[in-house]
Design a protein around this motif. Structure first.
Motif, PDB file in Angstrom:
ATOM      1  N   UNK A 155      15.993   8.605 -11.232  1.00  0.00           N
ATOM      2  CA  UNK A 155      16.592   9.910 -11.459  1.00  0.00           C
ATOM      3  C   UNK A 155      17.596   9.802 -12.603  1.00  0.00           C
ATOM      4  N   UNK A 156      17.751  10.881 -13.347  1.00  0.00           N
ATOM      5  CA  UNK A 156      18.747  10.896 -14.415  1.00  0.00           C
ATOM      6  C   UNK A 156      20.151  10.705 -13.863  1.00  0.00           C
ATOM      7  N   UNK A 157      20.328  10.996 -12.570  1.00  0.00           N
ATOM      8  CA  UNK A 157      21.643  10.832 -11.948  1.00  0.00           C
ATOM      9  C   UNK A 157      22.134   9.397 -11.995  1.00  0.00           C
ATOM     10  N   UNK A 158      21.193   8.445 -11.939  1.00  0.00           N
ATOM     11  CA  UNK A 158      21.588   7.044 -11.786  1.00  0.00           C
ATOM     12  C   UNK A 158      20.991   6.132 -12.840  1.00  0.00           C
ATOM     13  N   UNK A 159      20.182   6.679 -13.718  1.00  0.00           N
ATOM     14  CA  UNK A 159      19.522   5.844 -14.724  1.00  0.00           C
ATOM     15  C   UNK A 159      20.559   5.122 -15.567  1.00  0.00           C
TER      16      UNK A 159
ATOM     17  N   UNK B 266      16.502  12.140  -4.518  1.00  0.00           N
ATOM     18  CA  UNK B 266      15.856  10.891  -4.895  1.00  0.00           C
ATOM     19  C   UNK B 266      16.603  10.193  -6.007  1.00  0.00           C
ATOM     20  N   UNK B 267      16.715   8.867  -5.899  1.00  0.00           N
ATOM     21  CA  UNK B 267      17.427   8.063  -6.896  1.00  0.00           C
ATOM     22  C   UNK B 267      16.479   7.184  -7.694  1.00  0.00           C
ATOM     23  N   UNK B 268      15.617   6.486  -7.003  1.00  0.00           N
ATOM     24  CA  UNK B 268      14.676   5.595  -7.670  1.00  0.00           C
ATOM     25  C   UNK B 268      13.496   5.361  -6.754  1.00  0.00           C
ATOM     26  N   UNK B 269      12.368   4.984  -7.352  1.00  0.00           N
ATOM     27  CA  UNK B 269      11.221   4.639  -6.530  1.00  0.00           C
ATOM     28  C   UNK B 269      10.319   3.671  -7.267  1.00  0.00           C
ATOM     29  N   UNK B 270       9.496   2.999  -6.483  1.00  0.00           N
ATOM     30  CA  UNK B 270       8.533   2.036  -6.998  1.00  0.00           C
ATOM     31  C   UNK B 270       7.165   2.418  -6.465  1.00  0.00           C
TER      32      UNK B 270
ATOM     33  N   UNK C 132       0.811  -1.220   0.000  1.00  0.00           N
ATOM     34  CA  UNK C 132       0.000   0.000   0.000  1.00  0.00           C
ATOM     35  C   UNK C 132       0.842   1.267   0.000  1.00  0.00           C
ATOM     36  N   UNK C 133       2.116   1.118  -0.361  1.00  0.00           N
ATOM     37  CA  UNK C 133       3.051   2.237  -0.271  1.00  0.00           C
ATOM     38  C   UNK C 133       3.854   2.406  -1.561  1.00  0.00           C
ATOM     39  N   UNK C 134       4.241   3.615  -1.801  1.00  0.00           N
ATOM     40  CA  UNK C 134       5.325   3.881  -2.740  1.00  0.00           C
ATOM     41  C   UNK C 134       6.608   3.894  -1.922  1.00  0.00           C
ATOM     42  N   UNK C 135       7.667   3.313  -2.486  1.00  0.00           N
ATOM     43  CA  UNK C 135       8.929   3.228  -1.747  1.00  0.00           C
ATOM     44  C   UNK C 135      10.063   3.707  -2.646  1.00  0.00           C
ATOM     45  N   UNK C 136      10.976   4.424  -2.059  1.00  0.00           N
ATOM     46  CA  UNK C 136      12.066   4.978  -2.848  1.00  0.00           C
ATOM     47  C   UNK C 136      13.412   4.873  -2.174  1.00  0.00           C
ATOM     48  N   UNK C 137      14.441   5.041  -2.972  1.00  0.00           N
ATOM     49  CA  UNK C 137      15.819   5.135  -2.493  1.00  0.00           C
ATOM     50  C   UNK C 137      16.304   6.565  -2.658  1.00  0.00           C
ATOM     51  N   UNK C 138      16.973   7.053  -1.636  1.00  0.00           N
ATOM     52  CA  UNK C 138      17.457   8.418  -1.610  1.00  0.00           C
ATOM     53  C   UNK C 138      18.914   8.414  -1.149  1.00  0.00           C
ATOM     54  N   UNK C 139      19.598   9.482  -1.473  1.00  0.00           N
ATOM     55  CA  UNK C 139      21.016   9.582  -1.109  1.00  0.00           C
ATOM     56  C   UNK C 139      21.300  10.979  -0.575  1.00  0.00           C
ATOM     57  N   UNK C 140      22.143  11.022   0.441  1.00  0.00           N
ATOM     58  CA  UNK C 140      22.622  12.309   0.933  1.00  0.00           C
ATOM     59  C   UNK C 140      24.141  12.289   0.924  1.00  0.00           C
ATOM     60  N   UNK C 141      24.708  13.037  -0.008  1.00  0.00           N
ATOM     61  CA  UNK C 141      26.159  13.139  -0.094  1.00  0.00           C
ATOM     62  C   UNK C 141      26.668  14.103   0.970  1.00  0.00           C
TER      63      UNK C 141
END
Length: 122
Positions: free
Chosen positions: A57-61, A45-49, A29-38
């Motif tokens: 994200x274009x950063x990691x695609x 945001x990097x990716x999500x489902x 029942x959730x959207x879930x994502x991966x995020x990064x803090x340099x």
């Protein structure tokens, strides 16, 4: 609750897989994502489902791939061709479906893990 794992020191060009486990309930029942803090930077945001599928994200695609297990309580982030700029704390986060504008935007996410540190250095 969310718990990330898998972060470590790797050399440039190597690959790494991160995991994020949900406790109490799965991601149905959730959207879930991966995020990064340099270091010294904001969270990105990097990716999500979500029900719309996977977004990147274009950063990691093309280098990072997100996936989910059959029980839908663990998400993974497969990272390849890692670069020093990929160094940072990696977080997974979730938000109830329909309760956000973009699952790649950190401010739209409600539930956060504590993060796992990835260091890319020779």
């Amino acid at each position: 609750q969310l718990a990330e794992s898998g972060g470590k020191l790797v050399q440039p060009g190597e690959s790494l897989r991160l995991s994020c486990v949900a406790s109490g309930e799965n991601f149905d029942d959730y959207a879930v994502g991966w995020f990064r803090q340099a270091p010294g930077k904001g969270r990105e945001g990097l990716s999500c489902l979500s029900t719309s599928g996977y977004e990147y994200s274009q950063l990691v695609k093309g280098r990072f791939t997100m996936s989910i297990d059959d029980d839908r309580d663990t998400v993974f982030l497969e990272m390849s061709r890692l670069k020093p700029d990929d160094t940072g704390v990696y977080y997974c986060a979730a938000v109830a479906e329909g309760d956000y504008n973009s699952c790649l935007q950190p401010y739209d996410m409600d539930i956060w893990g504590k993060g796992t540190l990835v260091t890319v250095s020779s």
